[in-house]
Scaffold this motif. Structure first.
Motif, PDB file in Angstrom:
ATOM      1  N   ALA A  34     133.000  20.219 119.218  1.00  0.00           N
ATOM      2  CA  ALA A  34     132.276  19.861 120.446  1.00  0.00           C
ATOM      3  C   ALA A  34     131.123  18.907 120.150  1.00  0.00           C
ATOM      4  O   ALA A  34     130.529  18.924 119.072  1.00  0.00           O
ATOM      5  CB  ALA A  34     131.742  21.118 121.119  1.00  0.00           C
ATOM      6  N   GLU A  35     130.815  18.111 121.167  1.00  0.00           N
ATOM      7  CA  GLU A  35     129.610  17.288 121.114  1.00  0.00           C
ATOM      8  C   GLU A  35     128.452  18.199 121.504  1.00  0.00           C
ATOM      9  O   GLU A  35     128.443  18.786 122.590  1.00  0.00           O
ATOM     10  CB  GLU A  35     129.734  16.120 122.097  1.00  0.00           C
ATOM     11  CG  GLU A  35     128.590  15.144 122.010  1.00  0.00           C
ATOM     12  CD  GLU A  35     128.813  13.941 122.902  1.00  0.00           C
ATOM     13  OE1 GLU A  35     127.873  13.593 123.639  1.00  0.00           O
ATOM     14  OE2 GLU A  35     129.924  13.370 122.874  1.00  0.00           O
ATOM     15  N   ALA A  36     127.480  18.360 120.581  1.00  0.00           N
ATOM     16  CA  ALA A  36     126.377  19.296 120.825  1.00  0.00           C
ATOM     17  C   ALA A  36     125.042  18.633 120.516  1.00  0.00           C
ATOM     18  O   ALA A  36     124.920  17.845 119.579  1.00  0.00           O
ATOM     19  CB  ALA A  36     126.551  20.548 119.972  1.00  0.00           C
ATOM     20  N   ALA A  37     124.042  18.964 121.350  1.00  0.00           N
ATOM     21  CA  ALA A  37     122.683  18.469 121.155  1.00  0.00           C
ATOM     22  C   ALA A  37     121.713  19.563 121.558  1.00  0.00           C
ATOM     23  O   ALA A  37     122.020  20.404 122.402  1.00  0.00           O
ATOM     24  CB  ALA A  37     122.446  17.203 121.985  1.00  0.00           C
ATOM     25  N   GLY A  38     120.544  19.552 120.929  1.00  0.00           N
ATOM     26  CA  GLY A  38     119.551  20.579 121.219  1.00  0.00           C
ATOM     27  C   GLY A  38     118.258  19.994 121.727  1.00  0.00           C
ATOM     28  O   GLY A  38     117.838  18.914 121.310  1.00  0.00           O
ATOM     29  N   ALA A  39     117.611  20.732 122.644  1.00  0.00           N
ATOM     30  CA  ALA A  39     116.277  20.410 123.144  1.00  0.00           C
ATOM     31  C   ALA A  39     115.365  21.586 122.819  1.00  0.00           C
ATOM     32  O   ALA A  39     115.816  22.733 122.775  1.00  0.00           O
ATOM     33  CB  ALA A  39     116.312  20.157 124.649  1.00  0.00           C
ATOM     34  N   LEU A  40     114.088  21.296 122.582  1.00  0.00           N
ATOM     35  CA  LEU A  40     113.122  22.309 122.146  1.00  0.00           C
ATOM     36  C   LEU A  40     111.967  22.426 123.143  1.00  0.00           C
ATOM     37  O   LEU A  40     110.865  21.969 122.872  1.00  0.00           O
ATOM     38  CB  LEU A  40     112.577  21.938 120.759  1.00  0.00           C
ATOM     39  CG  LEU A  40     113.634  21.712 119.669  1.00  0.00           C
ATOM     40  CD1 LEU A  40     113.022  21.043 118.454  1.00  0.00           C
ATOM     41  CD2 LEU A  40     114.283  23.025 119.313  1.00  0.00           C
ATOM     42  N   PRO A  41     112.205  23.052 124.299  1.00  0.00           N
ATOM     43  CA  PRO A  41     111.170  23.107 125.339  1.00  0.00           C
ATOM     44  C   PRO A  41     109.936  23.919 124.950  1.00  0.00           C
ATOM     45  O   PRO A  41     108.872  23.717 125.524  1.00  0.00           O
ATOM     46  CB  PRO A  41     111.889  23.740 126.534  1.00  0.00           C
ATOM     47  CG  PRO A  41     113.029  24.486 125.949  1.00  0.00           C
ATOM     48  CD  PRO A  41     113.433  23.735 124.722  1.00  0.00           C
TER      49      PRO A  41
END
Length: 192
Positions: free
Chosen positions: A97-104
């Protein structure tokens, strides 16, 4: 009893350069090649430090179980769908899968269990440790201290103190046991 000491592990850059990981174990072990061995393994257990938002490395033909073990929240987008991952809540997804993370809420550390699809299946459980009842670690498992104070030992032997993120390697012959207060990740790698 075998203990993998986290403090002795060398950090390696992610394949895409977006973060740093420390590999606890892999099978088969590619001697002398470390993280440079690419995907020449059937399973891997590692802890990654994520300090900026961005893409995650792809692992074609693999399945991943990701668990936030330090920090509050990782918002993981997998193939366009957003998944808020809270601390100690394992999440399974395809390495294709194409995966990306954000760190709110800031930086995080995550525990990664990656297994070759069709060959192995990885599982992560988070348990609360007890000072009164030891937790055994069986063959095909790793007990990783996430928080608190604990010690590990084989039955009849003096226990050894564990530091944060140290991993106890399981065994069925002299099953090591972990005793203490805090939280433990139990990683199981099962052949399919």
């Amino acid at each position: 009893m075998e203990i993998i000491r986290y403090a002795e592990l060398k950090p390696a850059l992610w394949r895409n350069g977006g973060g740093v990981t420390r590999e606890l174990a892999r099978f088969p072990q590619a001697s002398g090649q470390g993280a440079a061995a690419g995907d020449a393994w059937d399973w891997r257990v590692s802890i990654a430090e994520v300090s900026r938002a961005g893409a995650f490395s792809r692992f074609a033909g693999m399945e991943r179980v990701l668990t936030v073990v330090d920090g509050e929240l990782l918002v993981l987008t997998v193939d366009g769908a957003e998944h808020p991952l809270e601390k100690y809540r394992p999440y399974r997804f395809s390495g294709d899968a194409e995966a990306a993370g954000a760190l709110p809420t800031g930086d995080i550390r995550d525990l990664n269990v990656i297994t070759r699809t069709g060959a192995f299946k990885g599982y992560t459980s988070i348990i609360e440790l007890s000072k009164k009842r030891a937790h055994p670690v069986f063959d095909g498992q790793f007990g990783i201290l996430l928080q608190g104070q604990a010690s590990a030992g084989d039955p009849g032997e003096a226990p050894q103190a564990l530091e944060r993120y140290d991993a106890v390697v399981g065994s069925d012959t002299r099953t090591p046991e972990i005793l203490g207060r805090g939280f433990l990740a139990v990683v199981s790698i099962d052949p399919v």
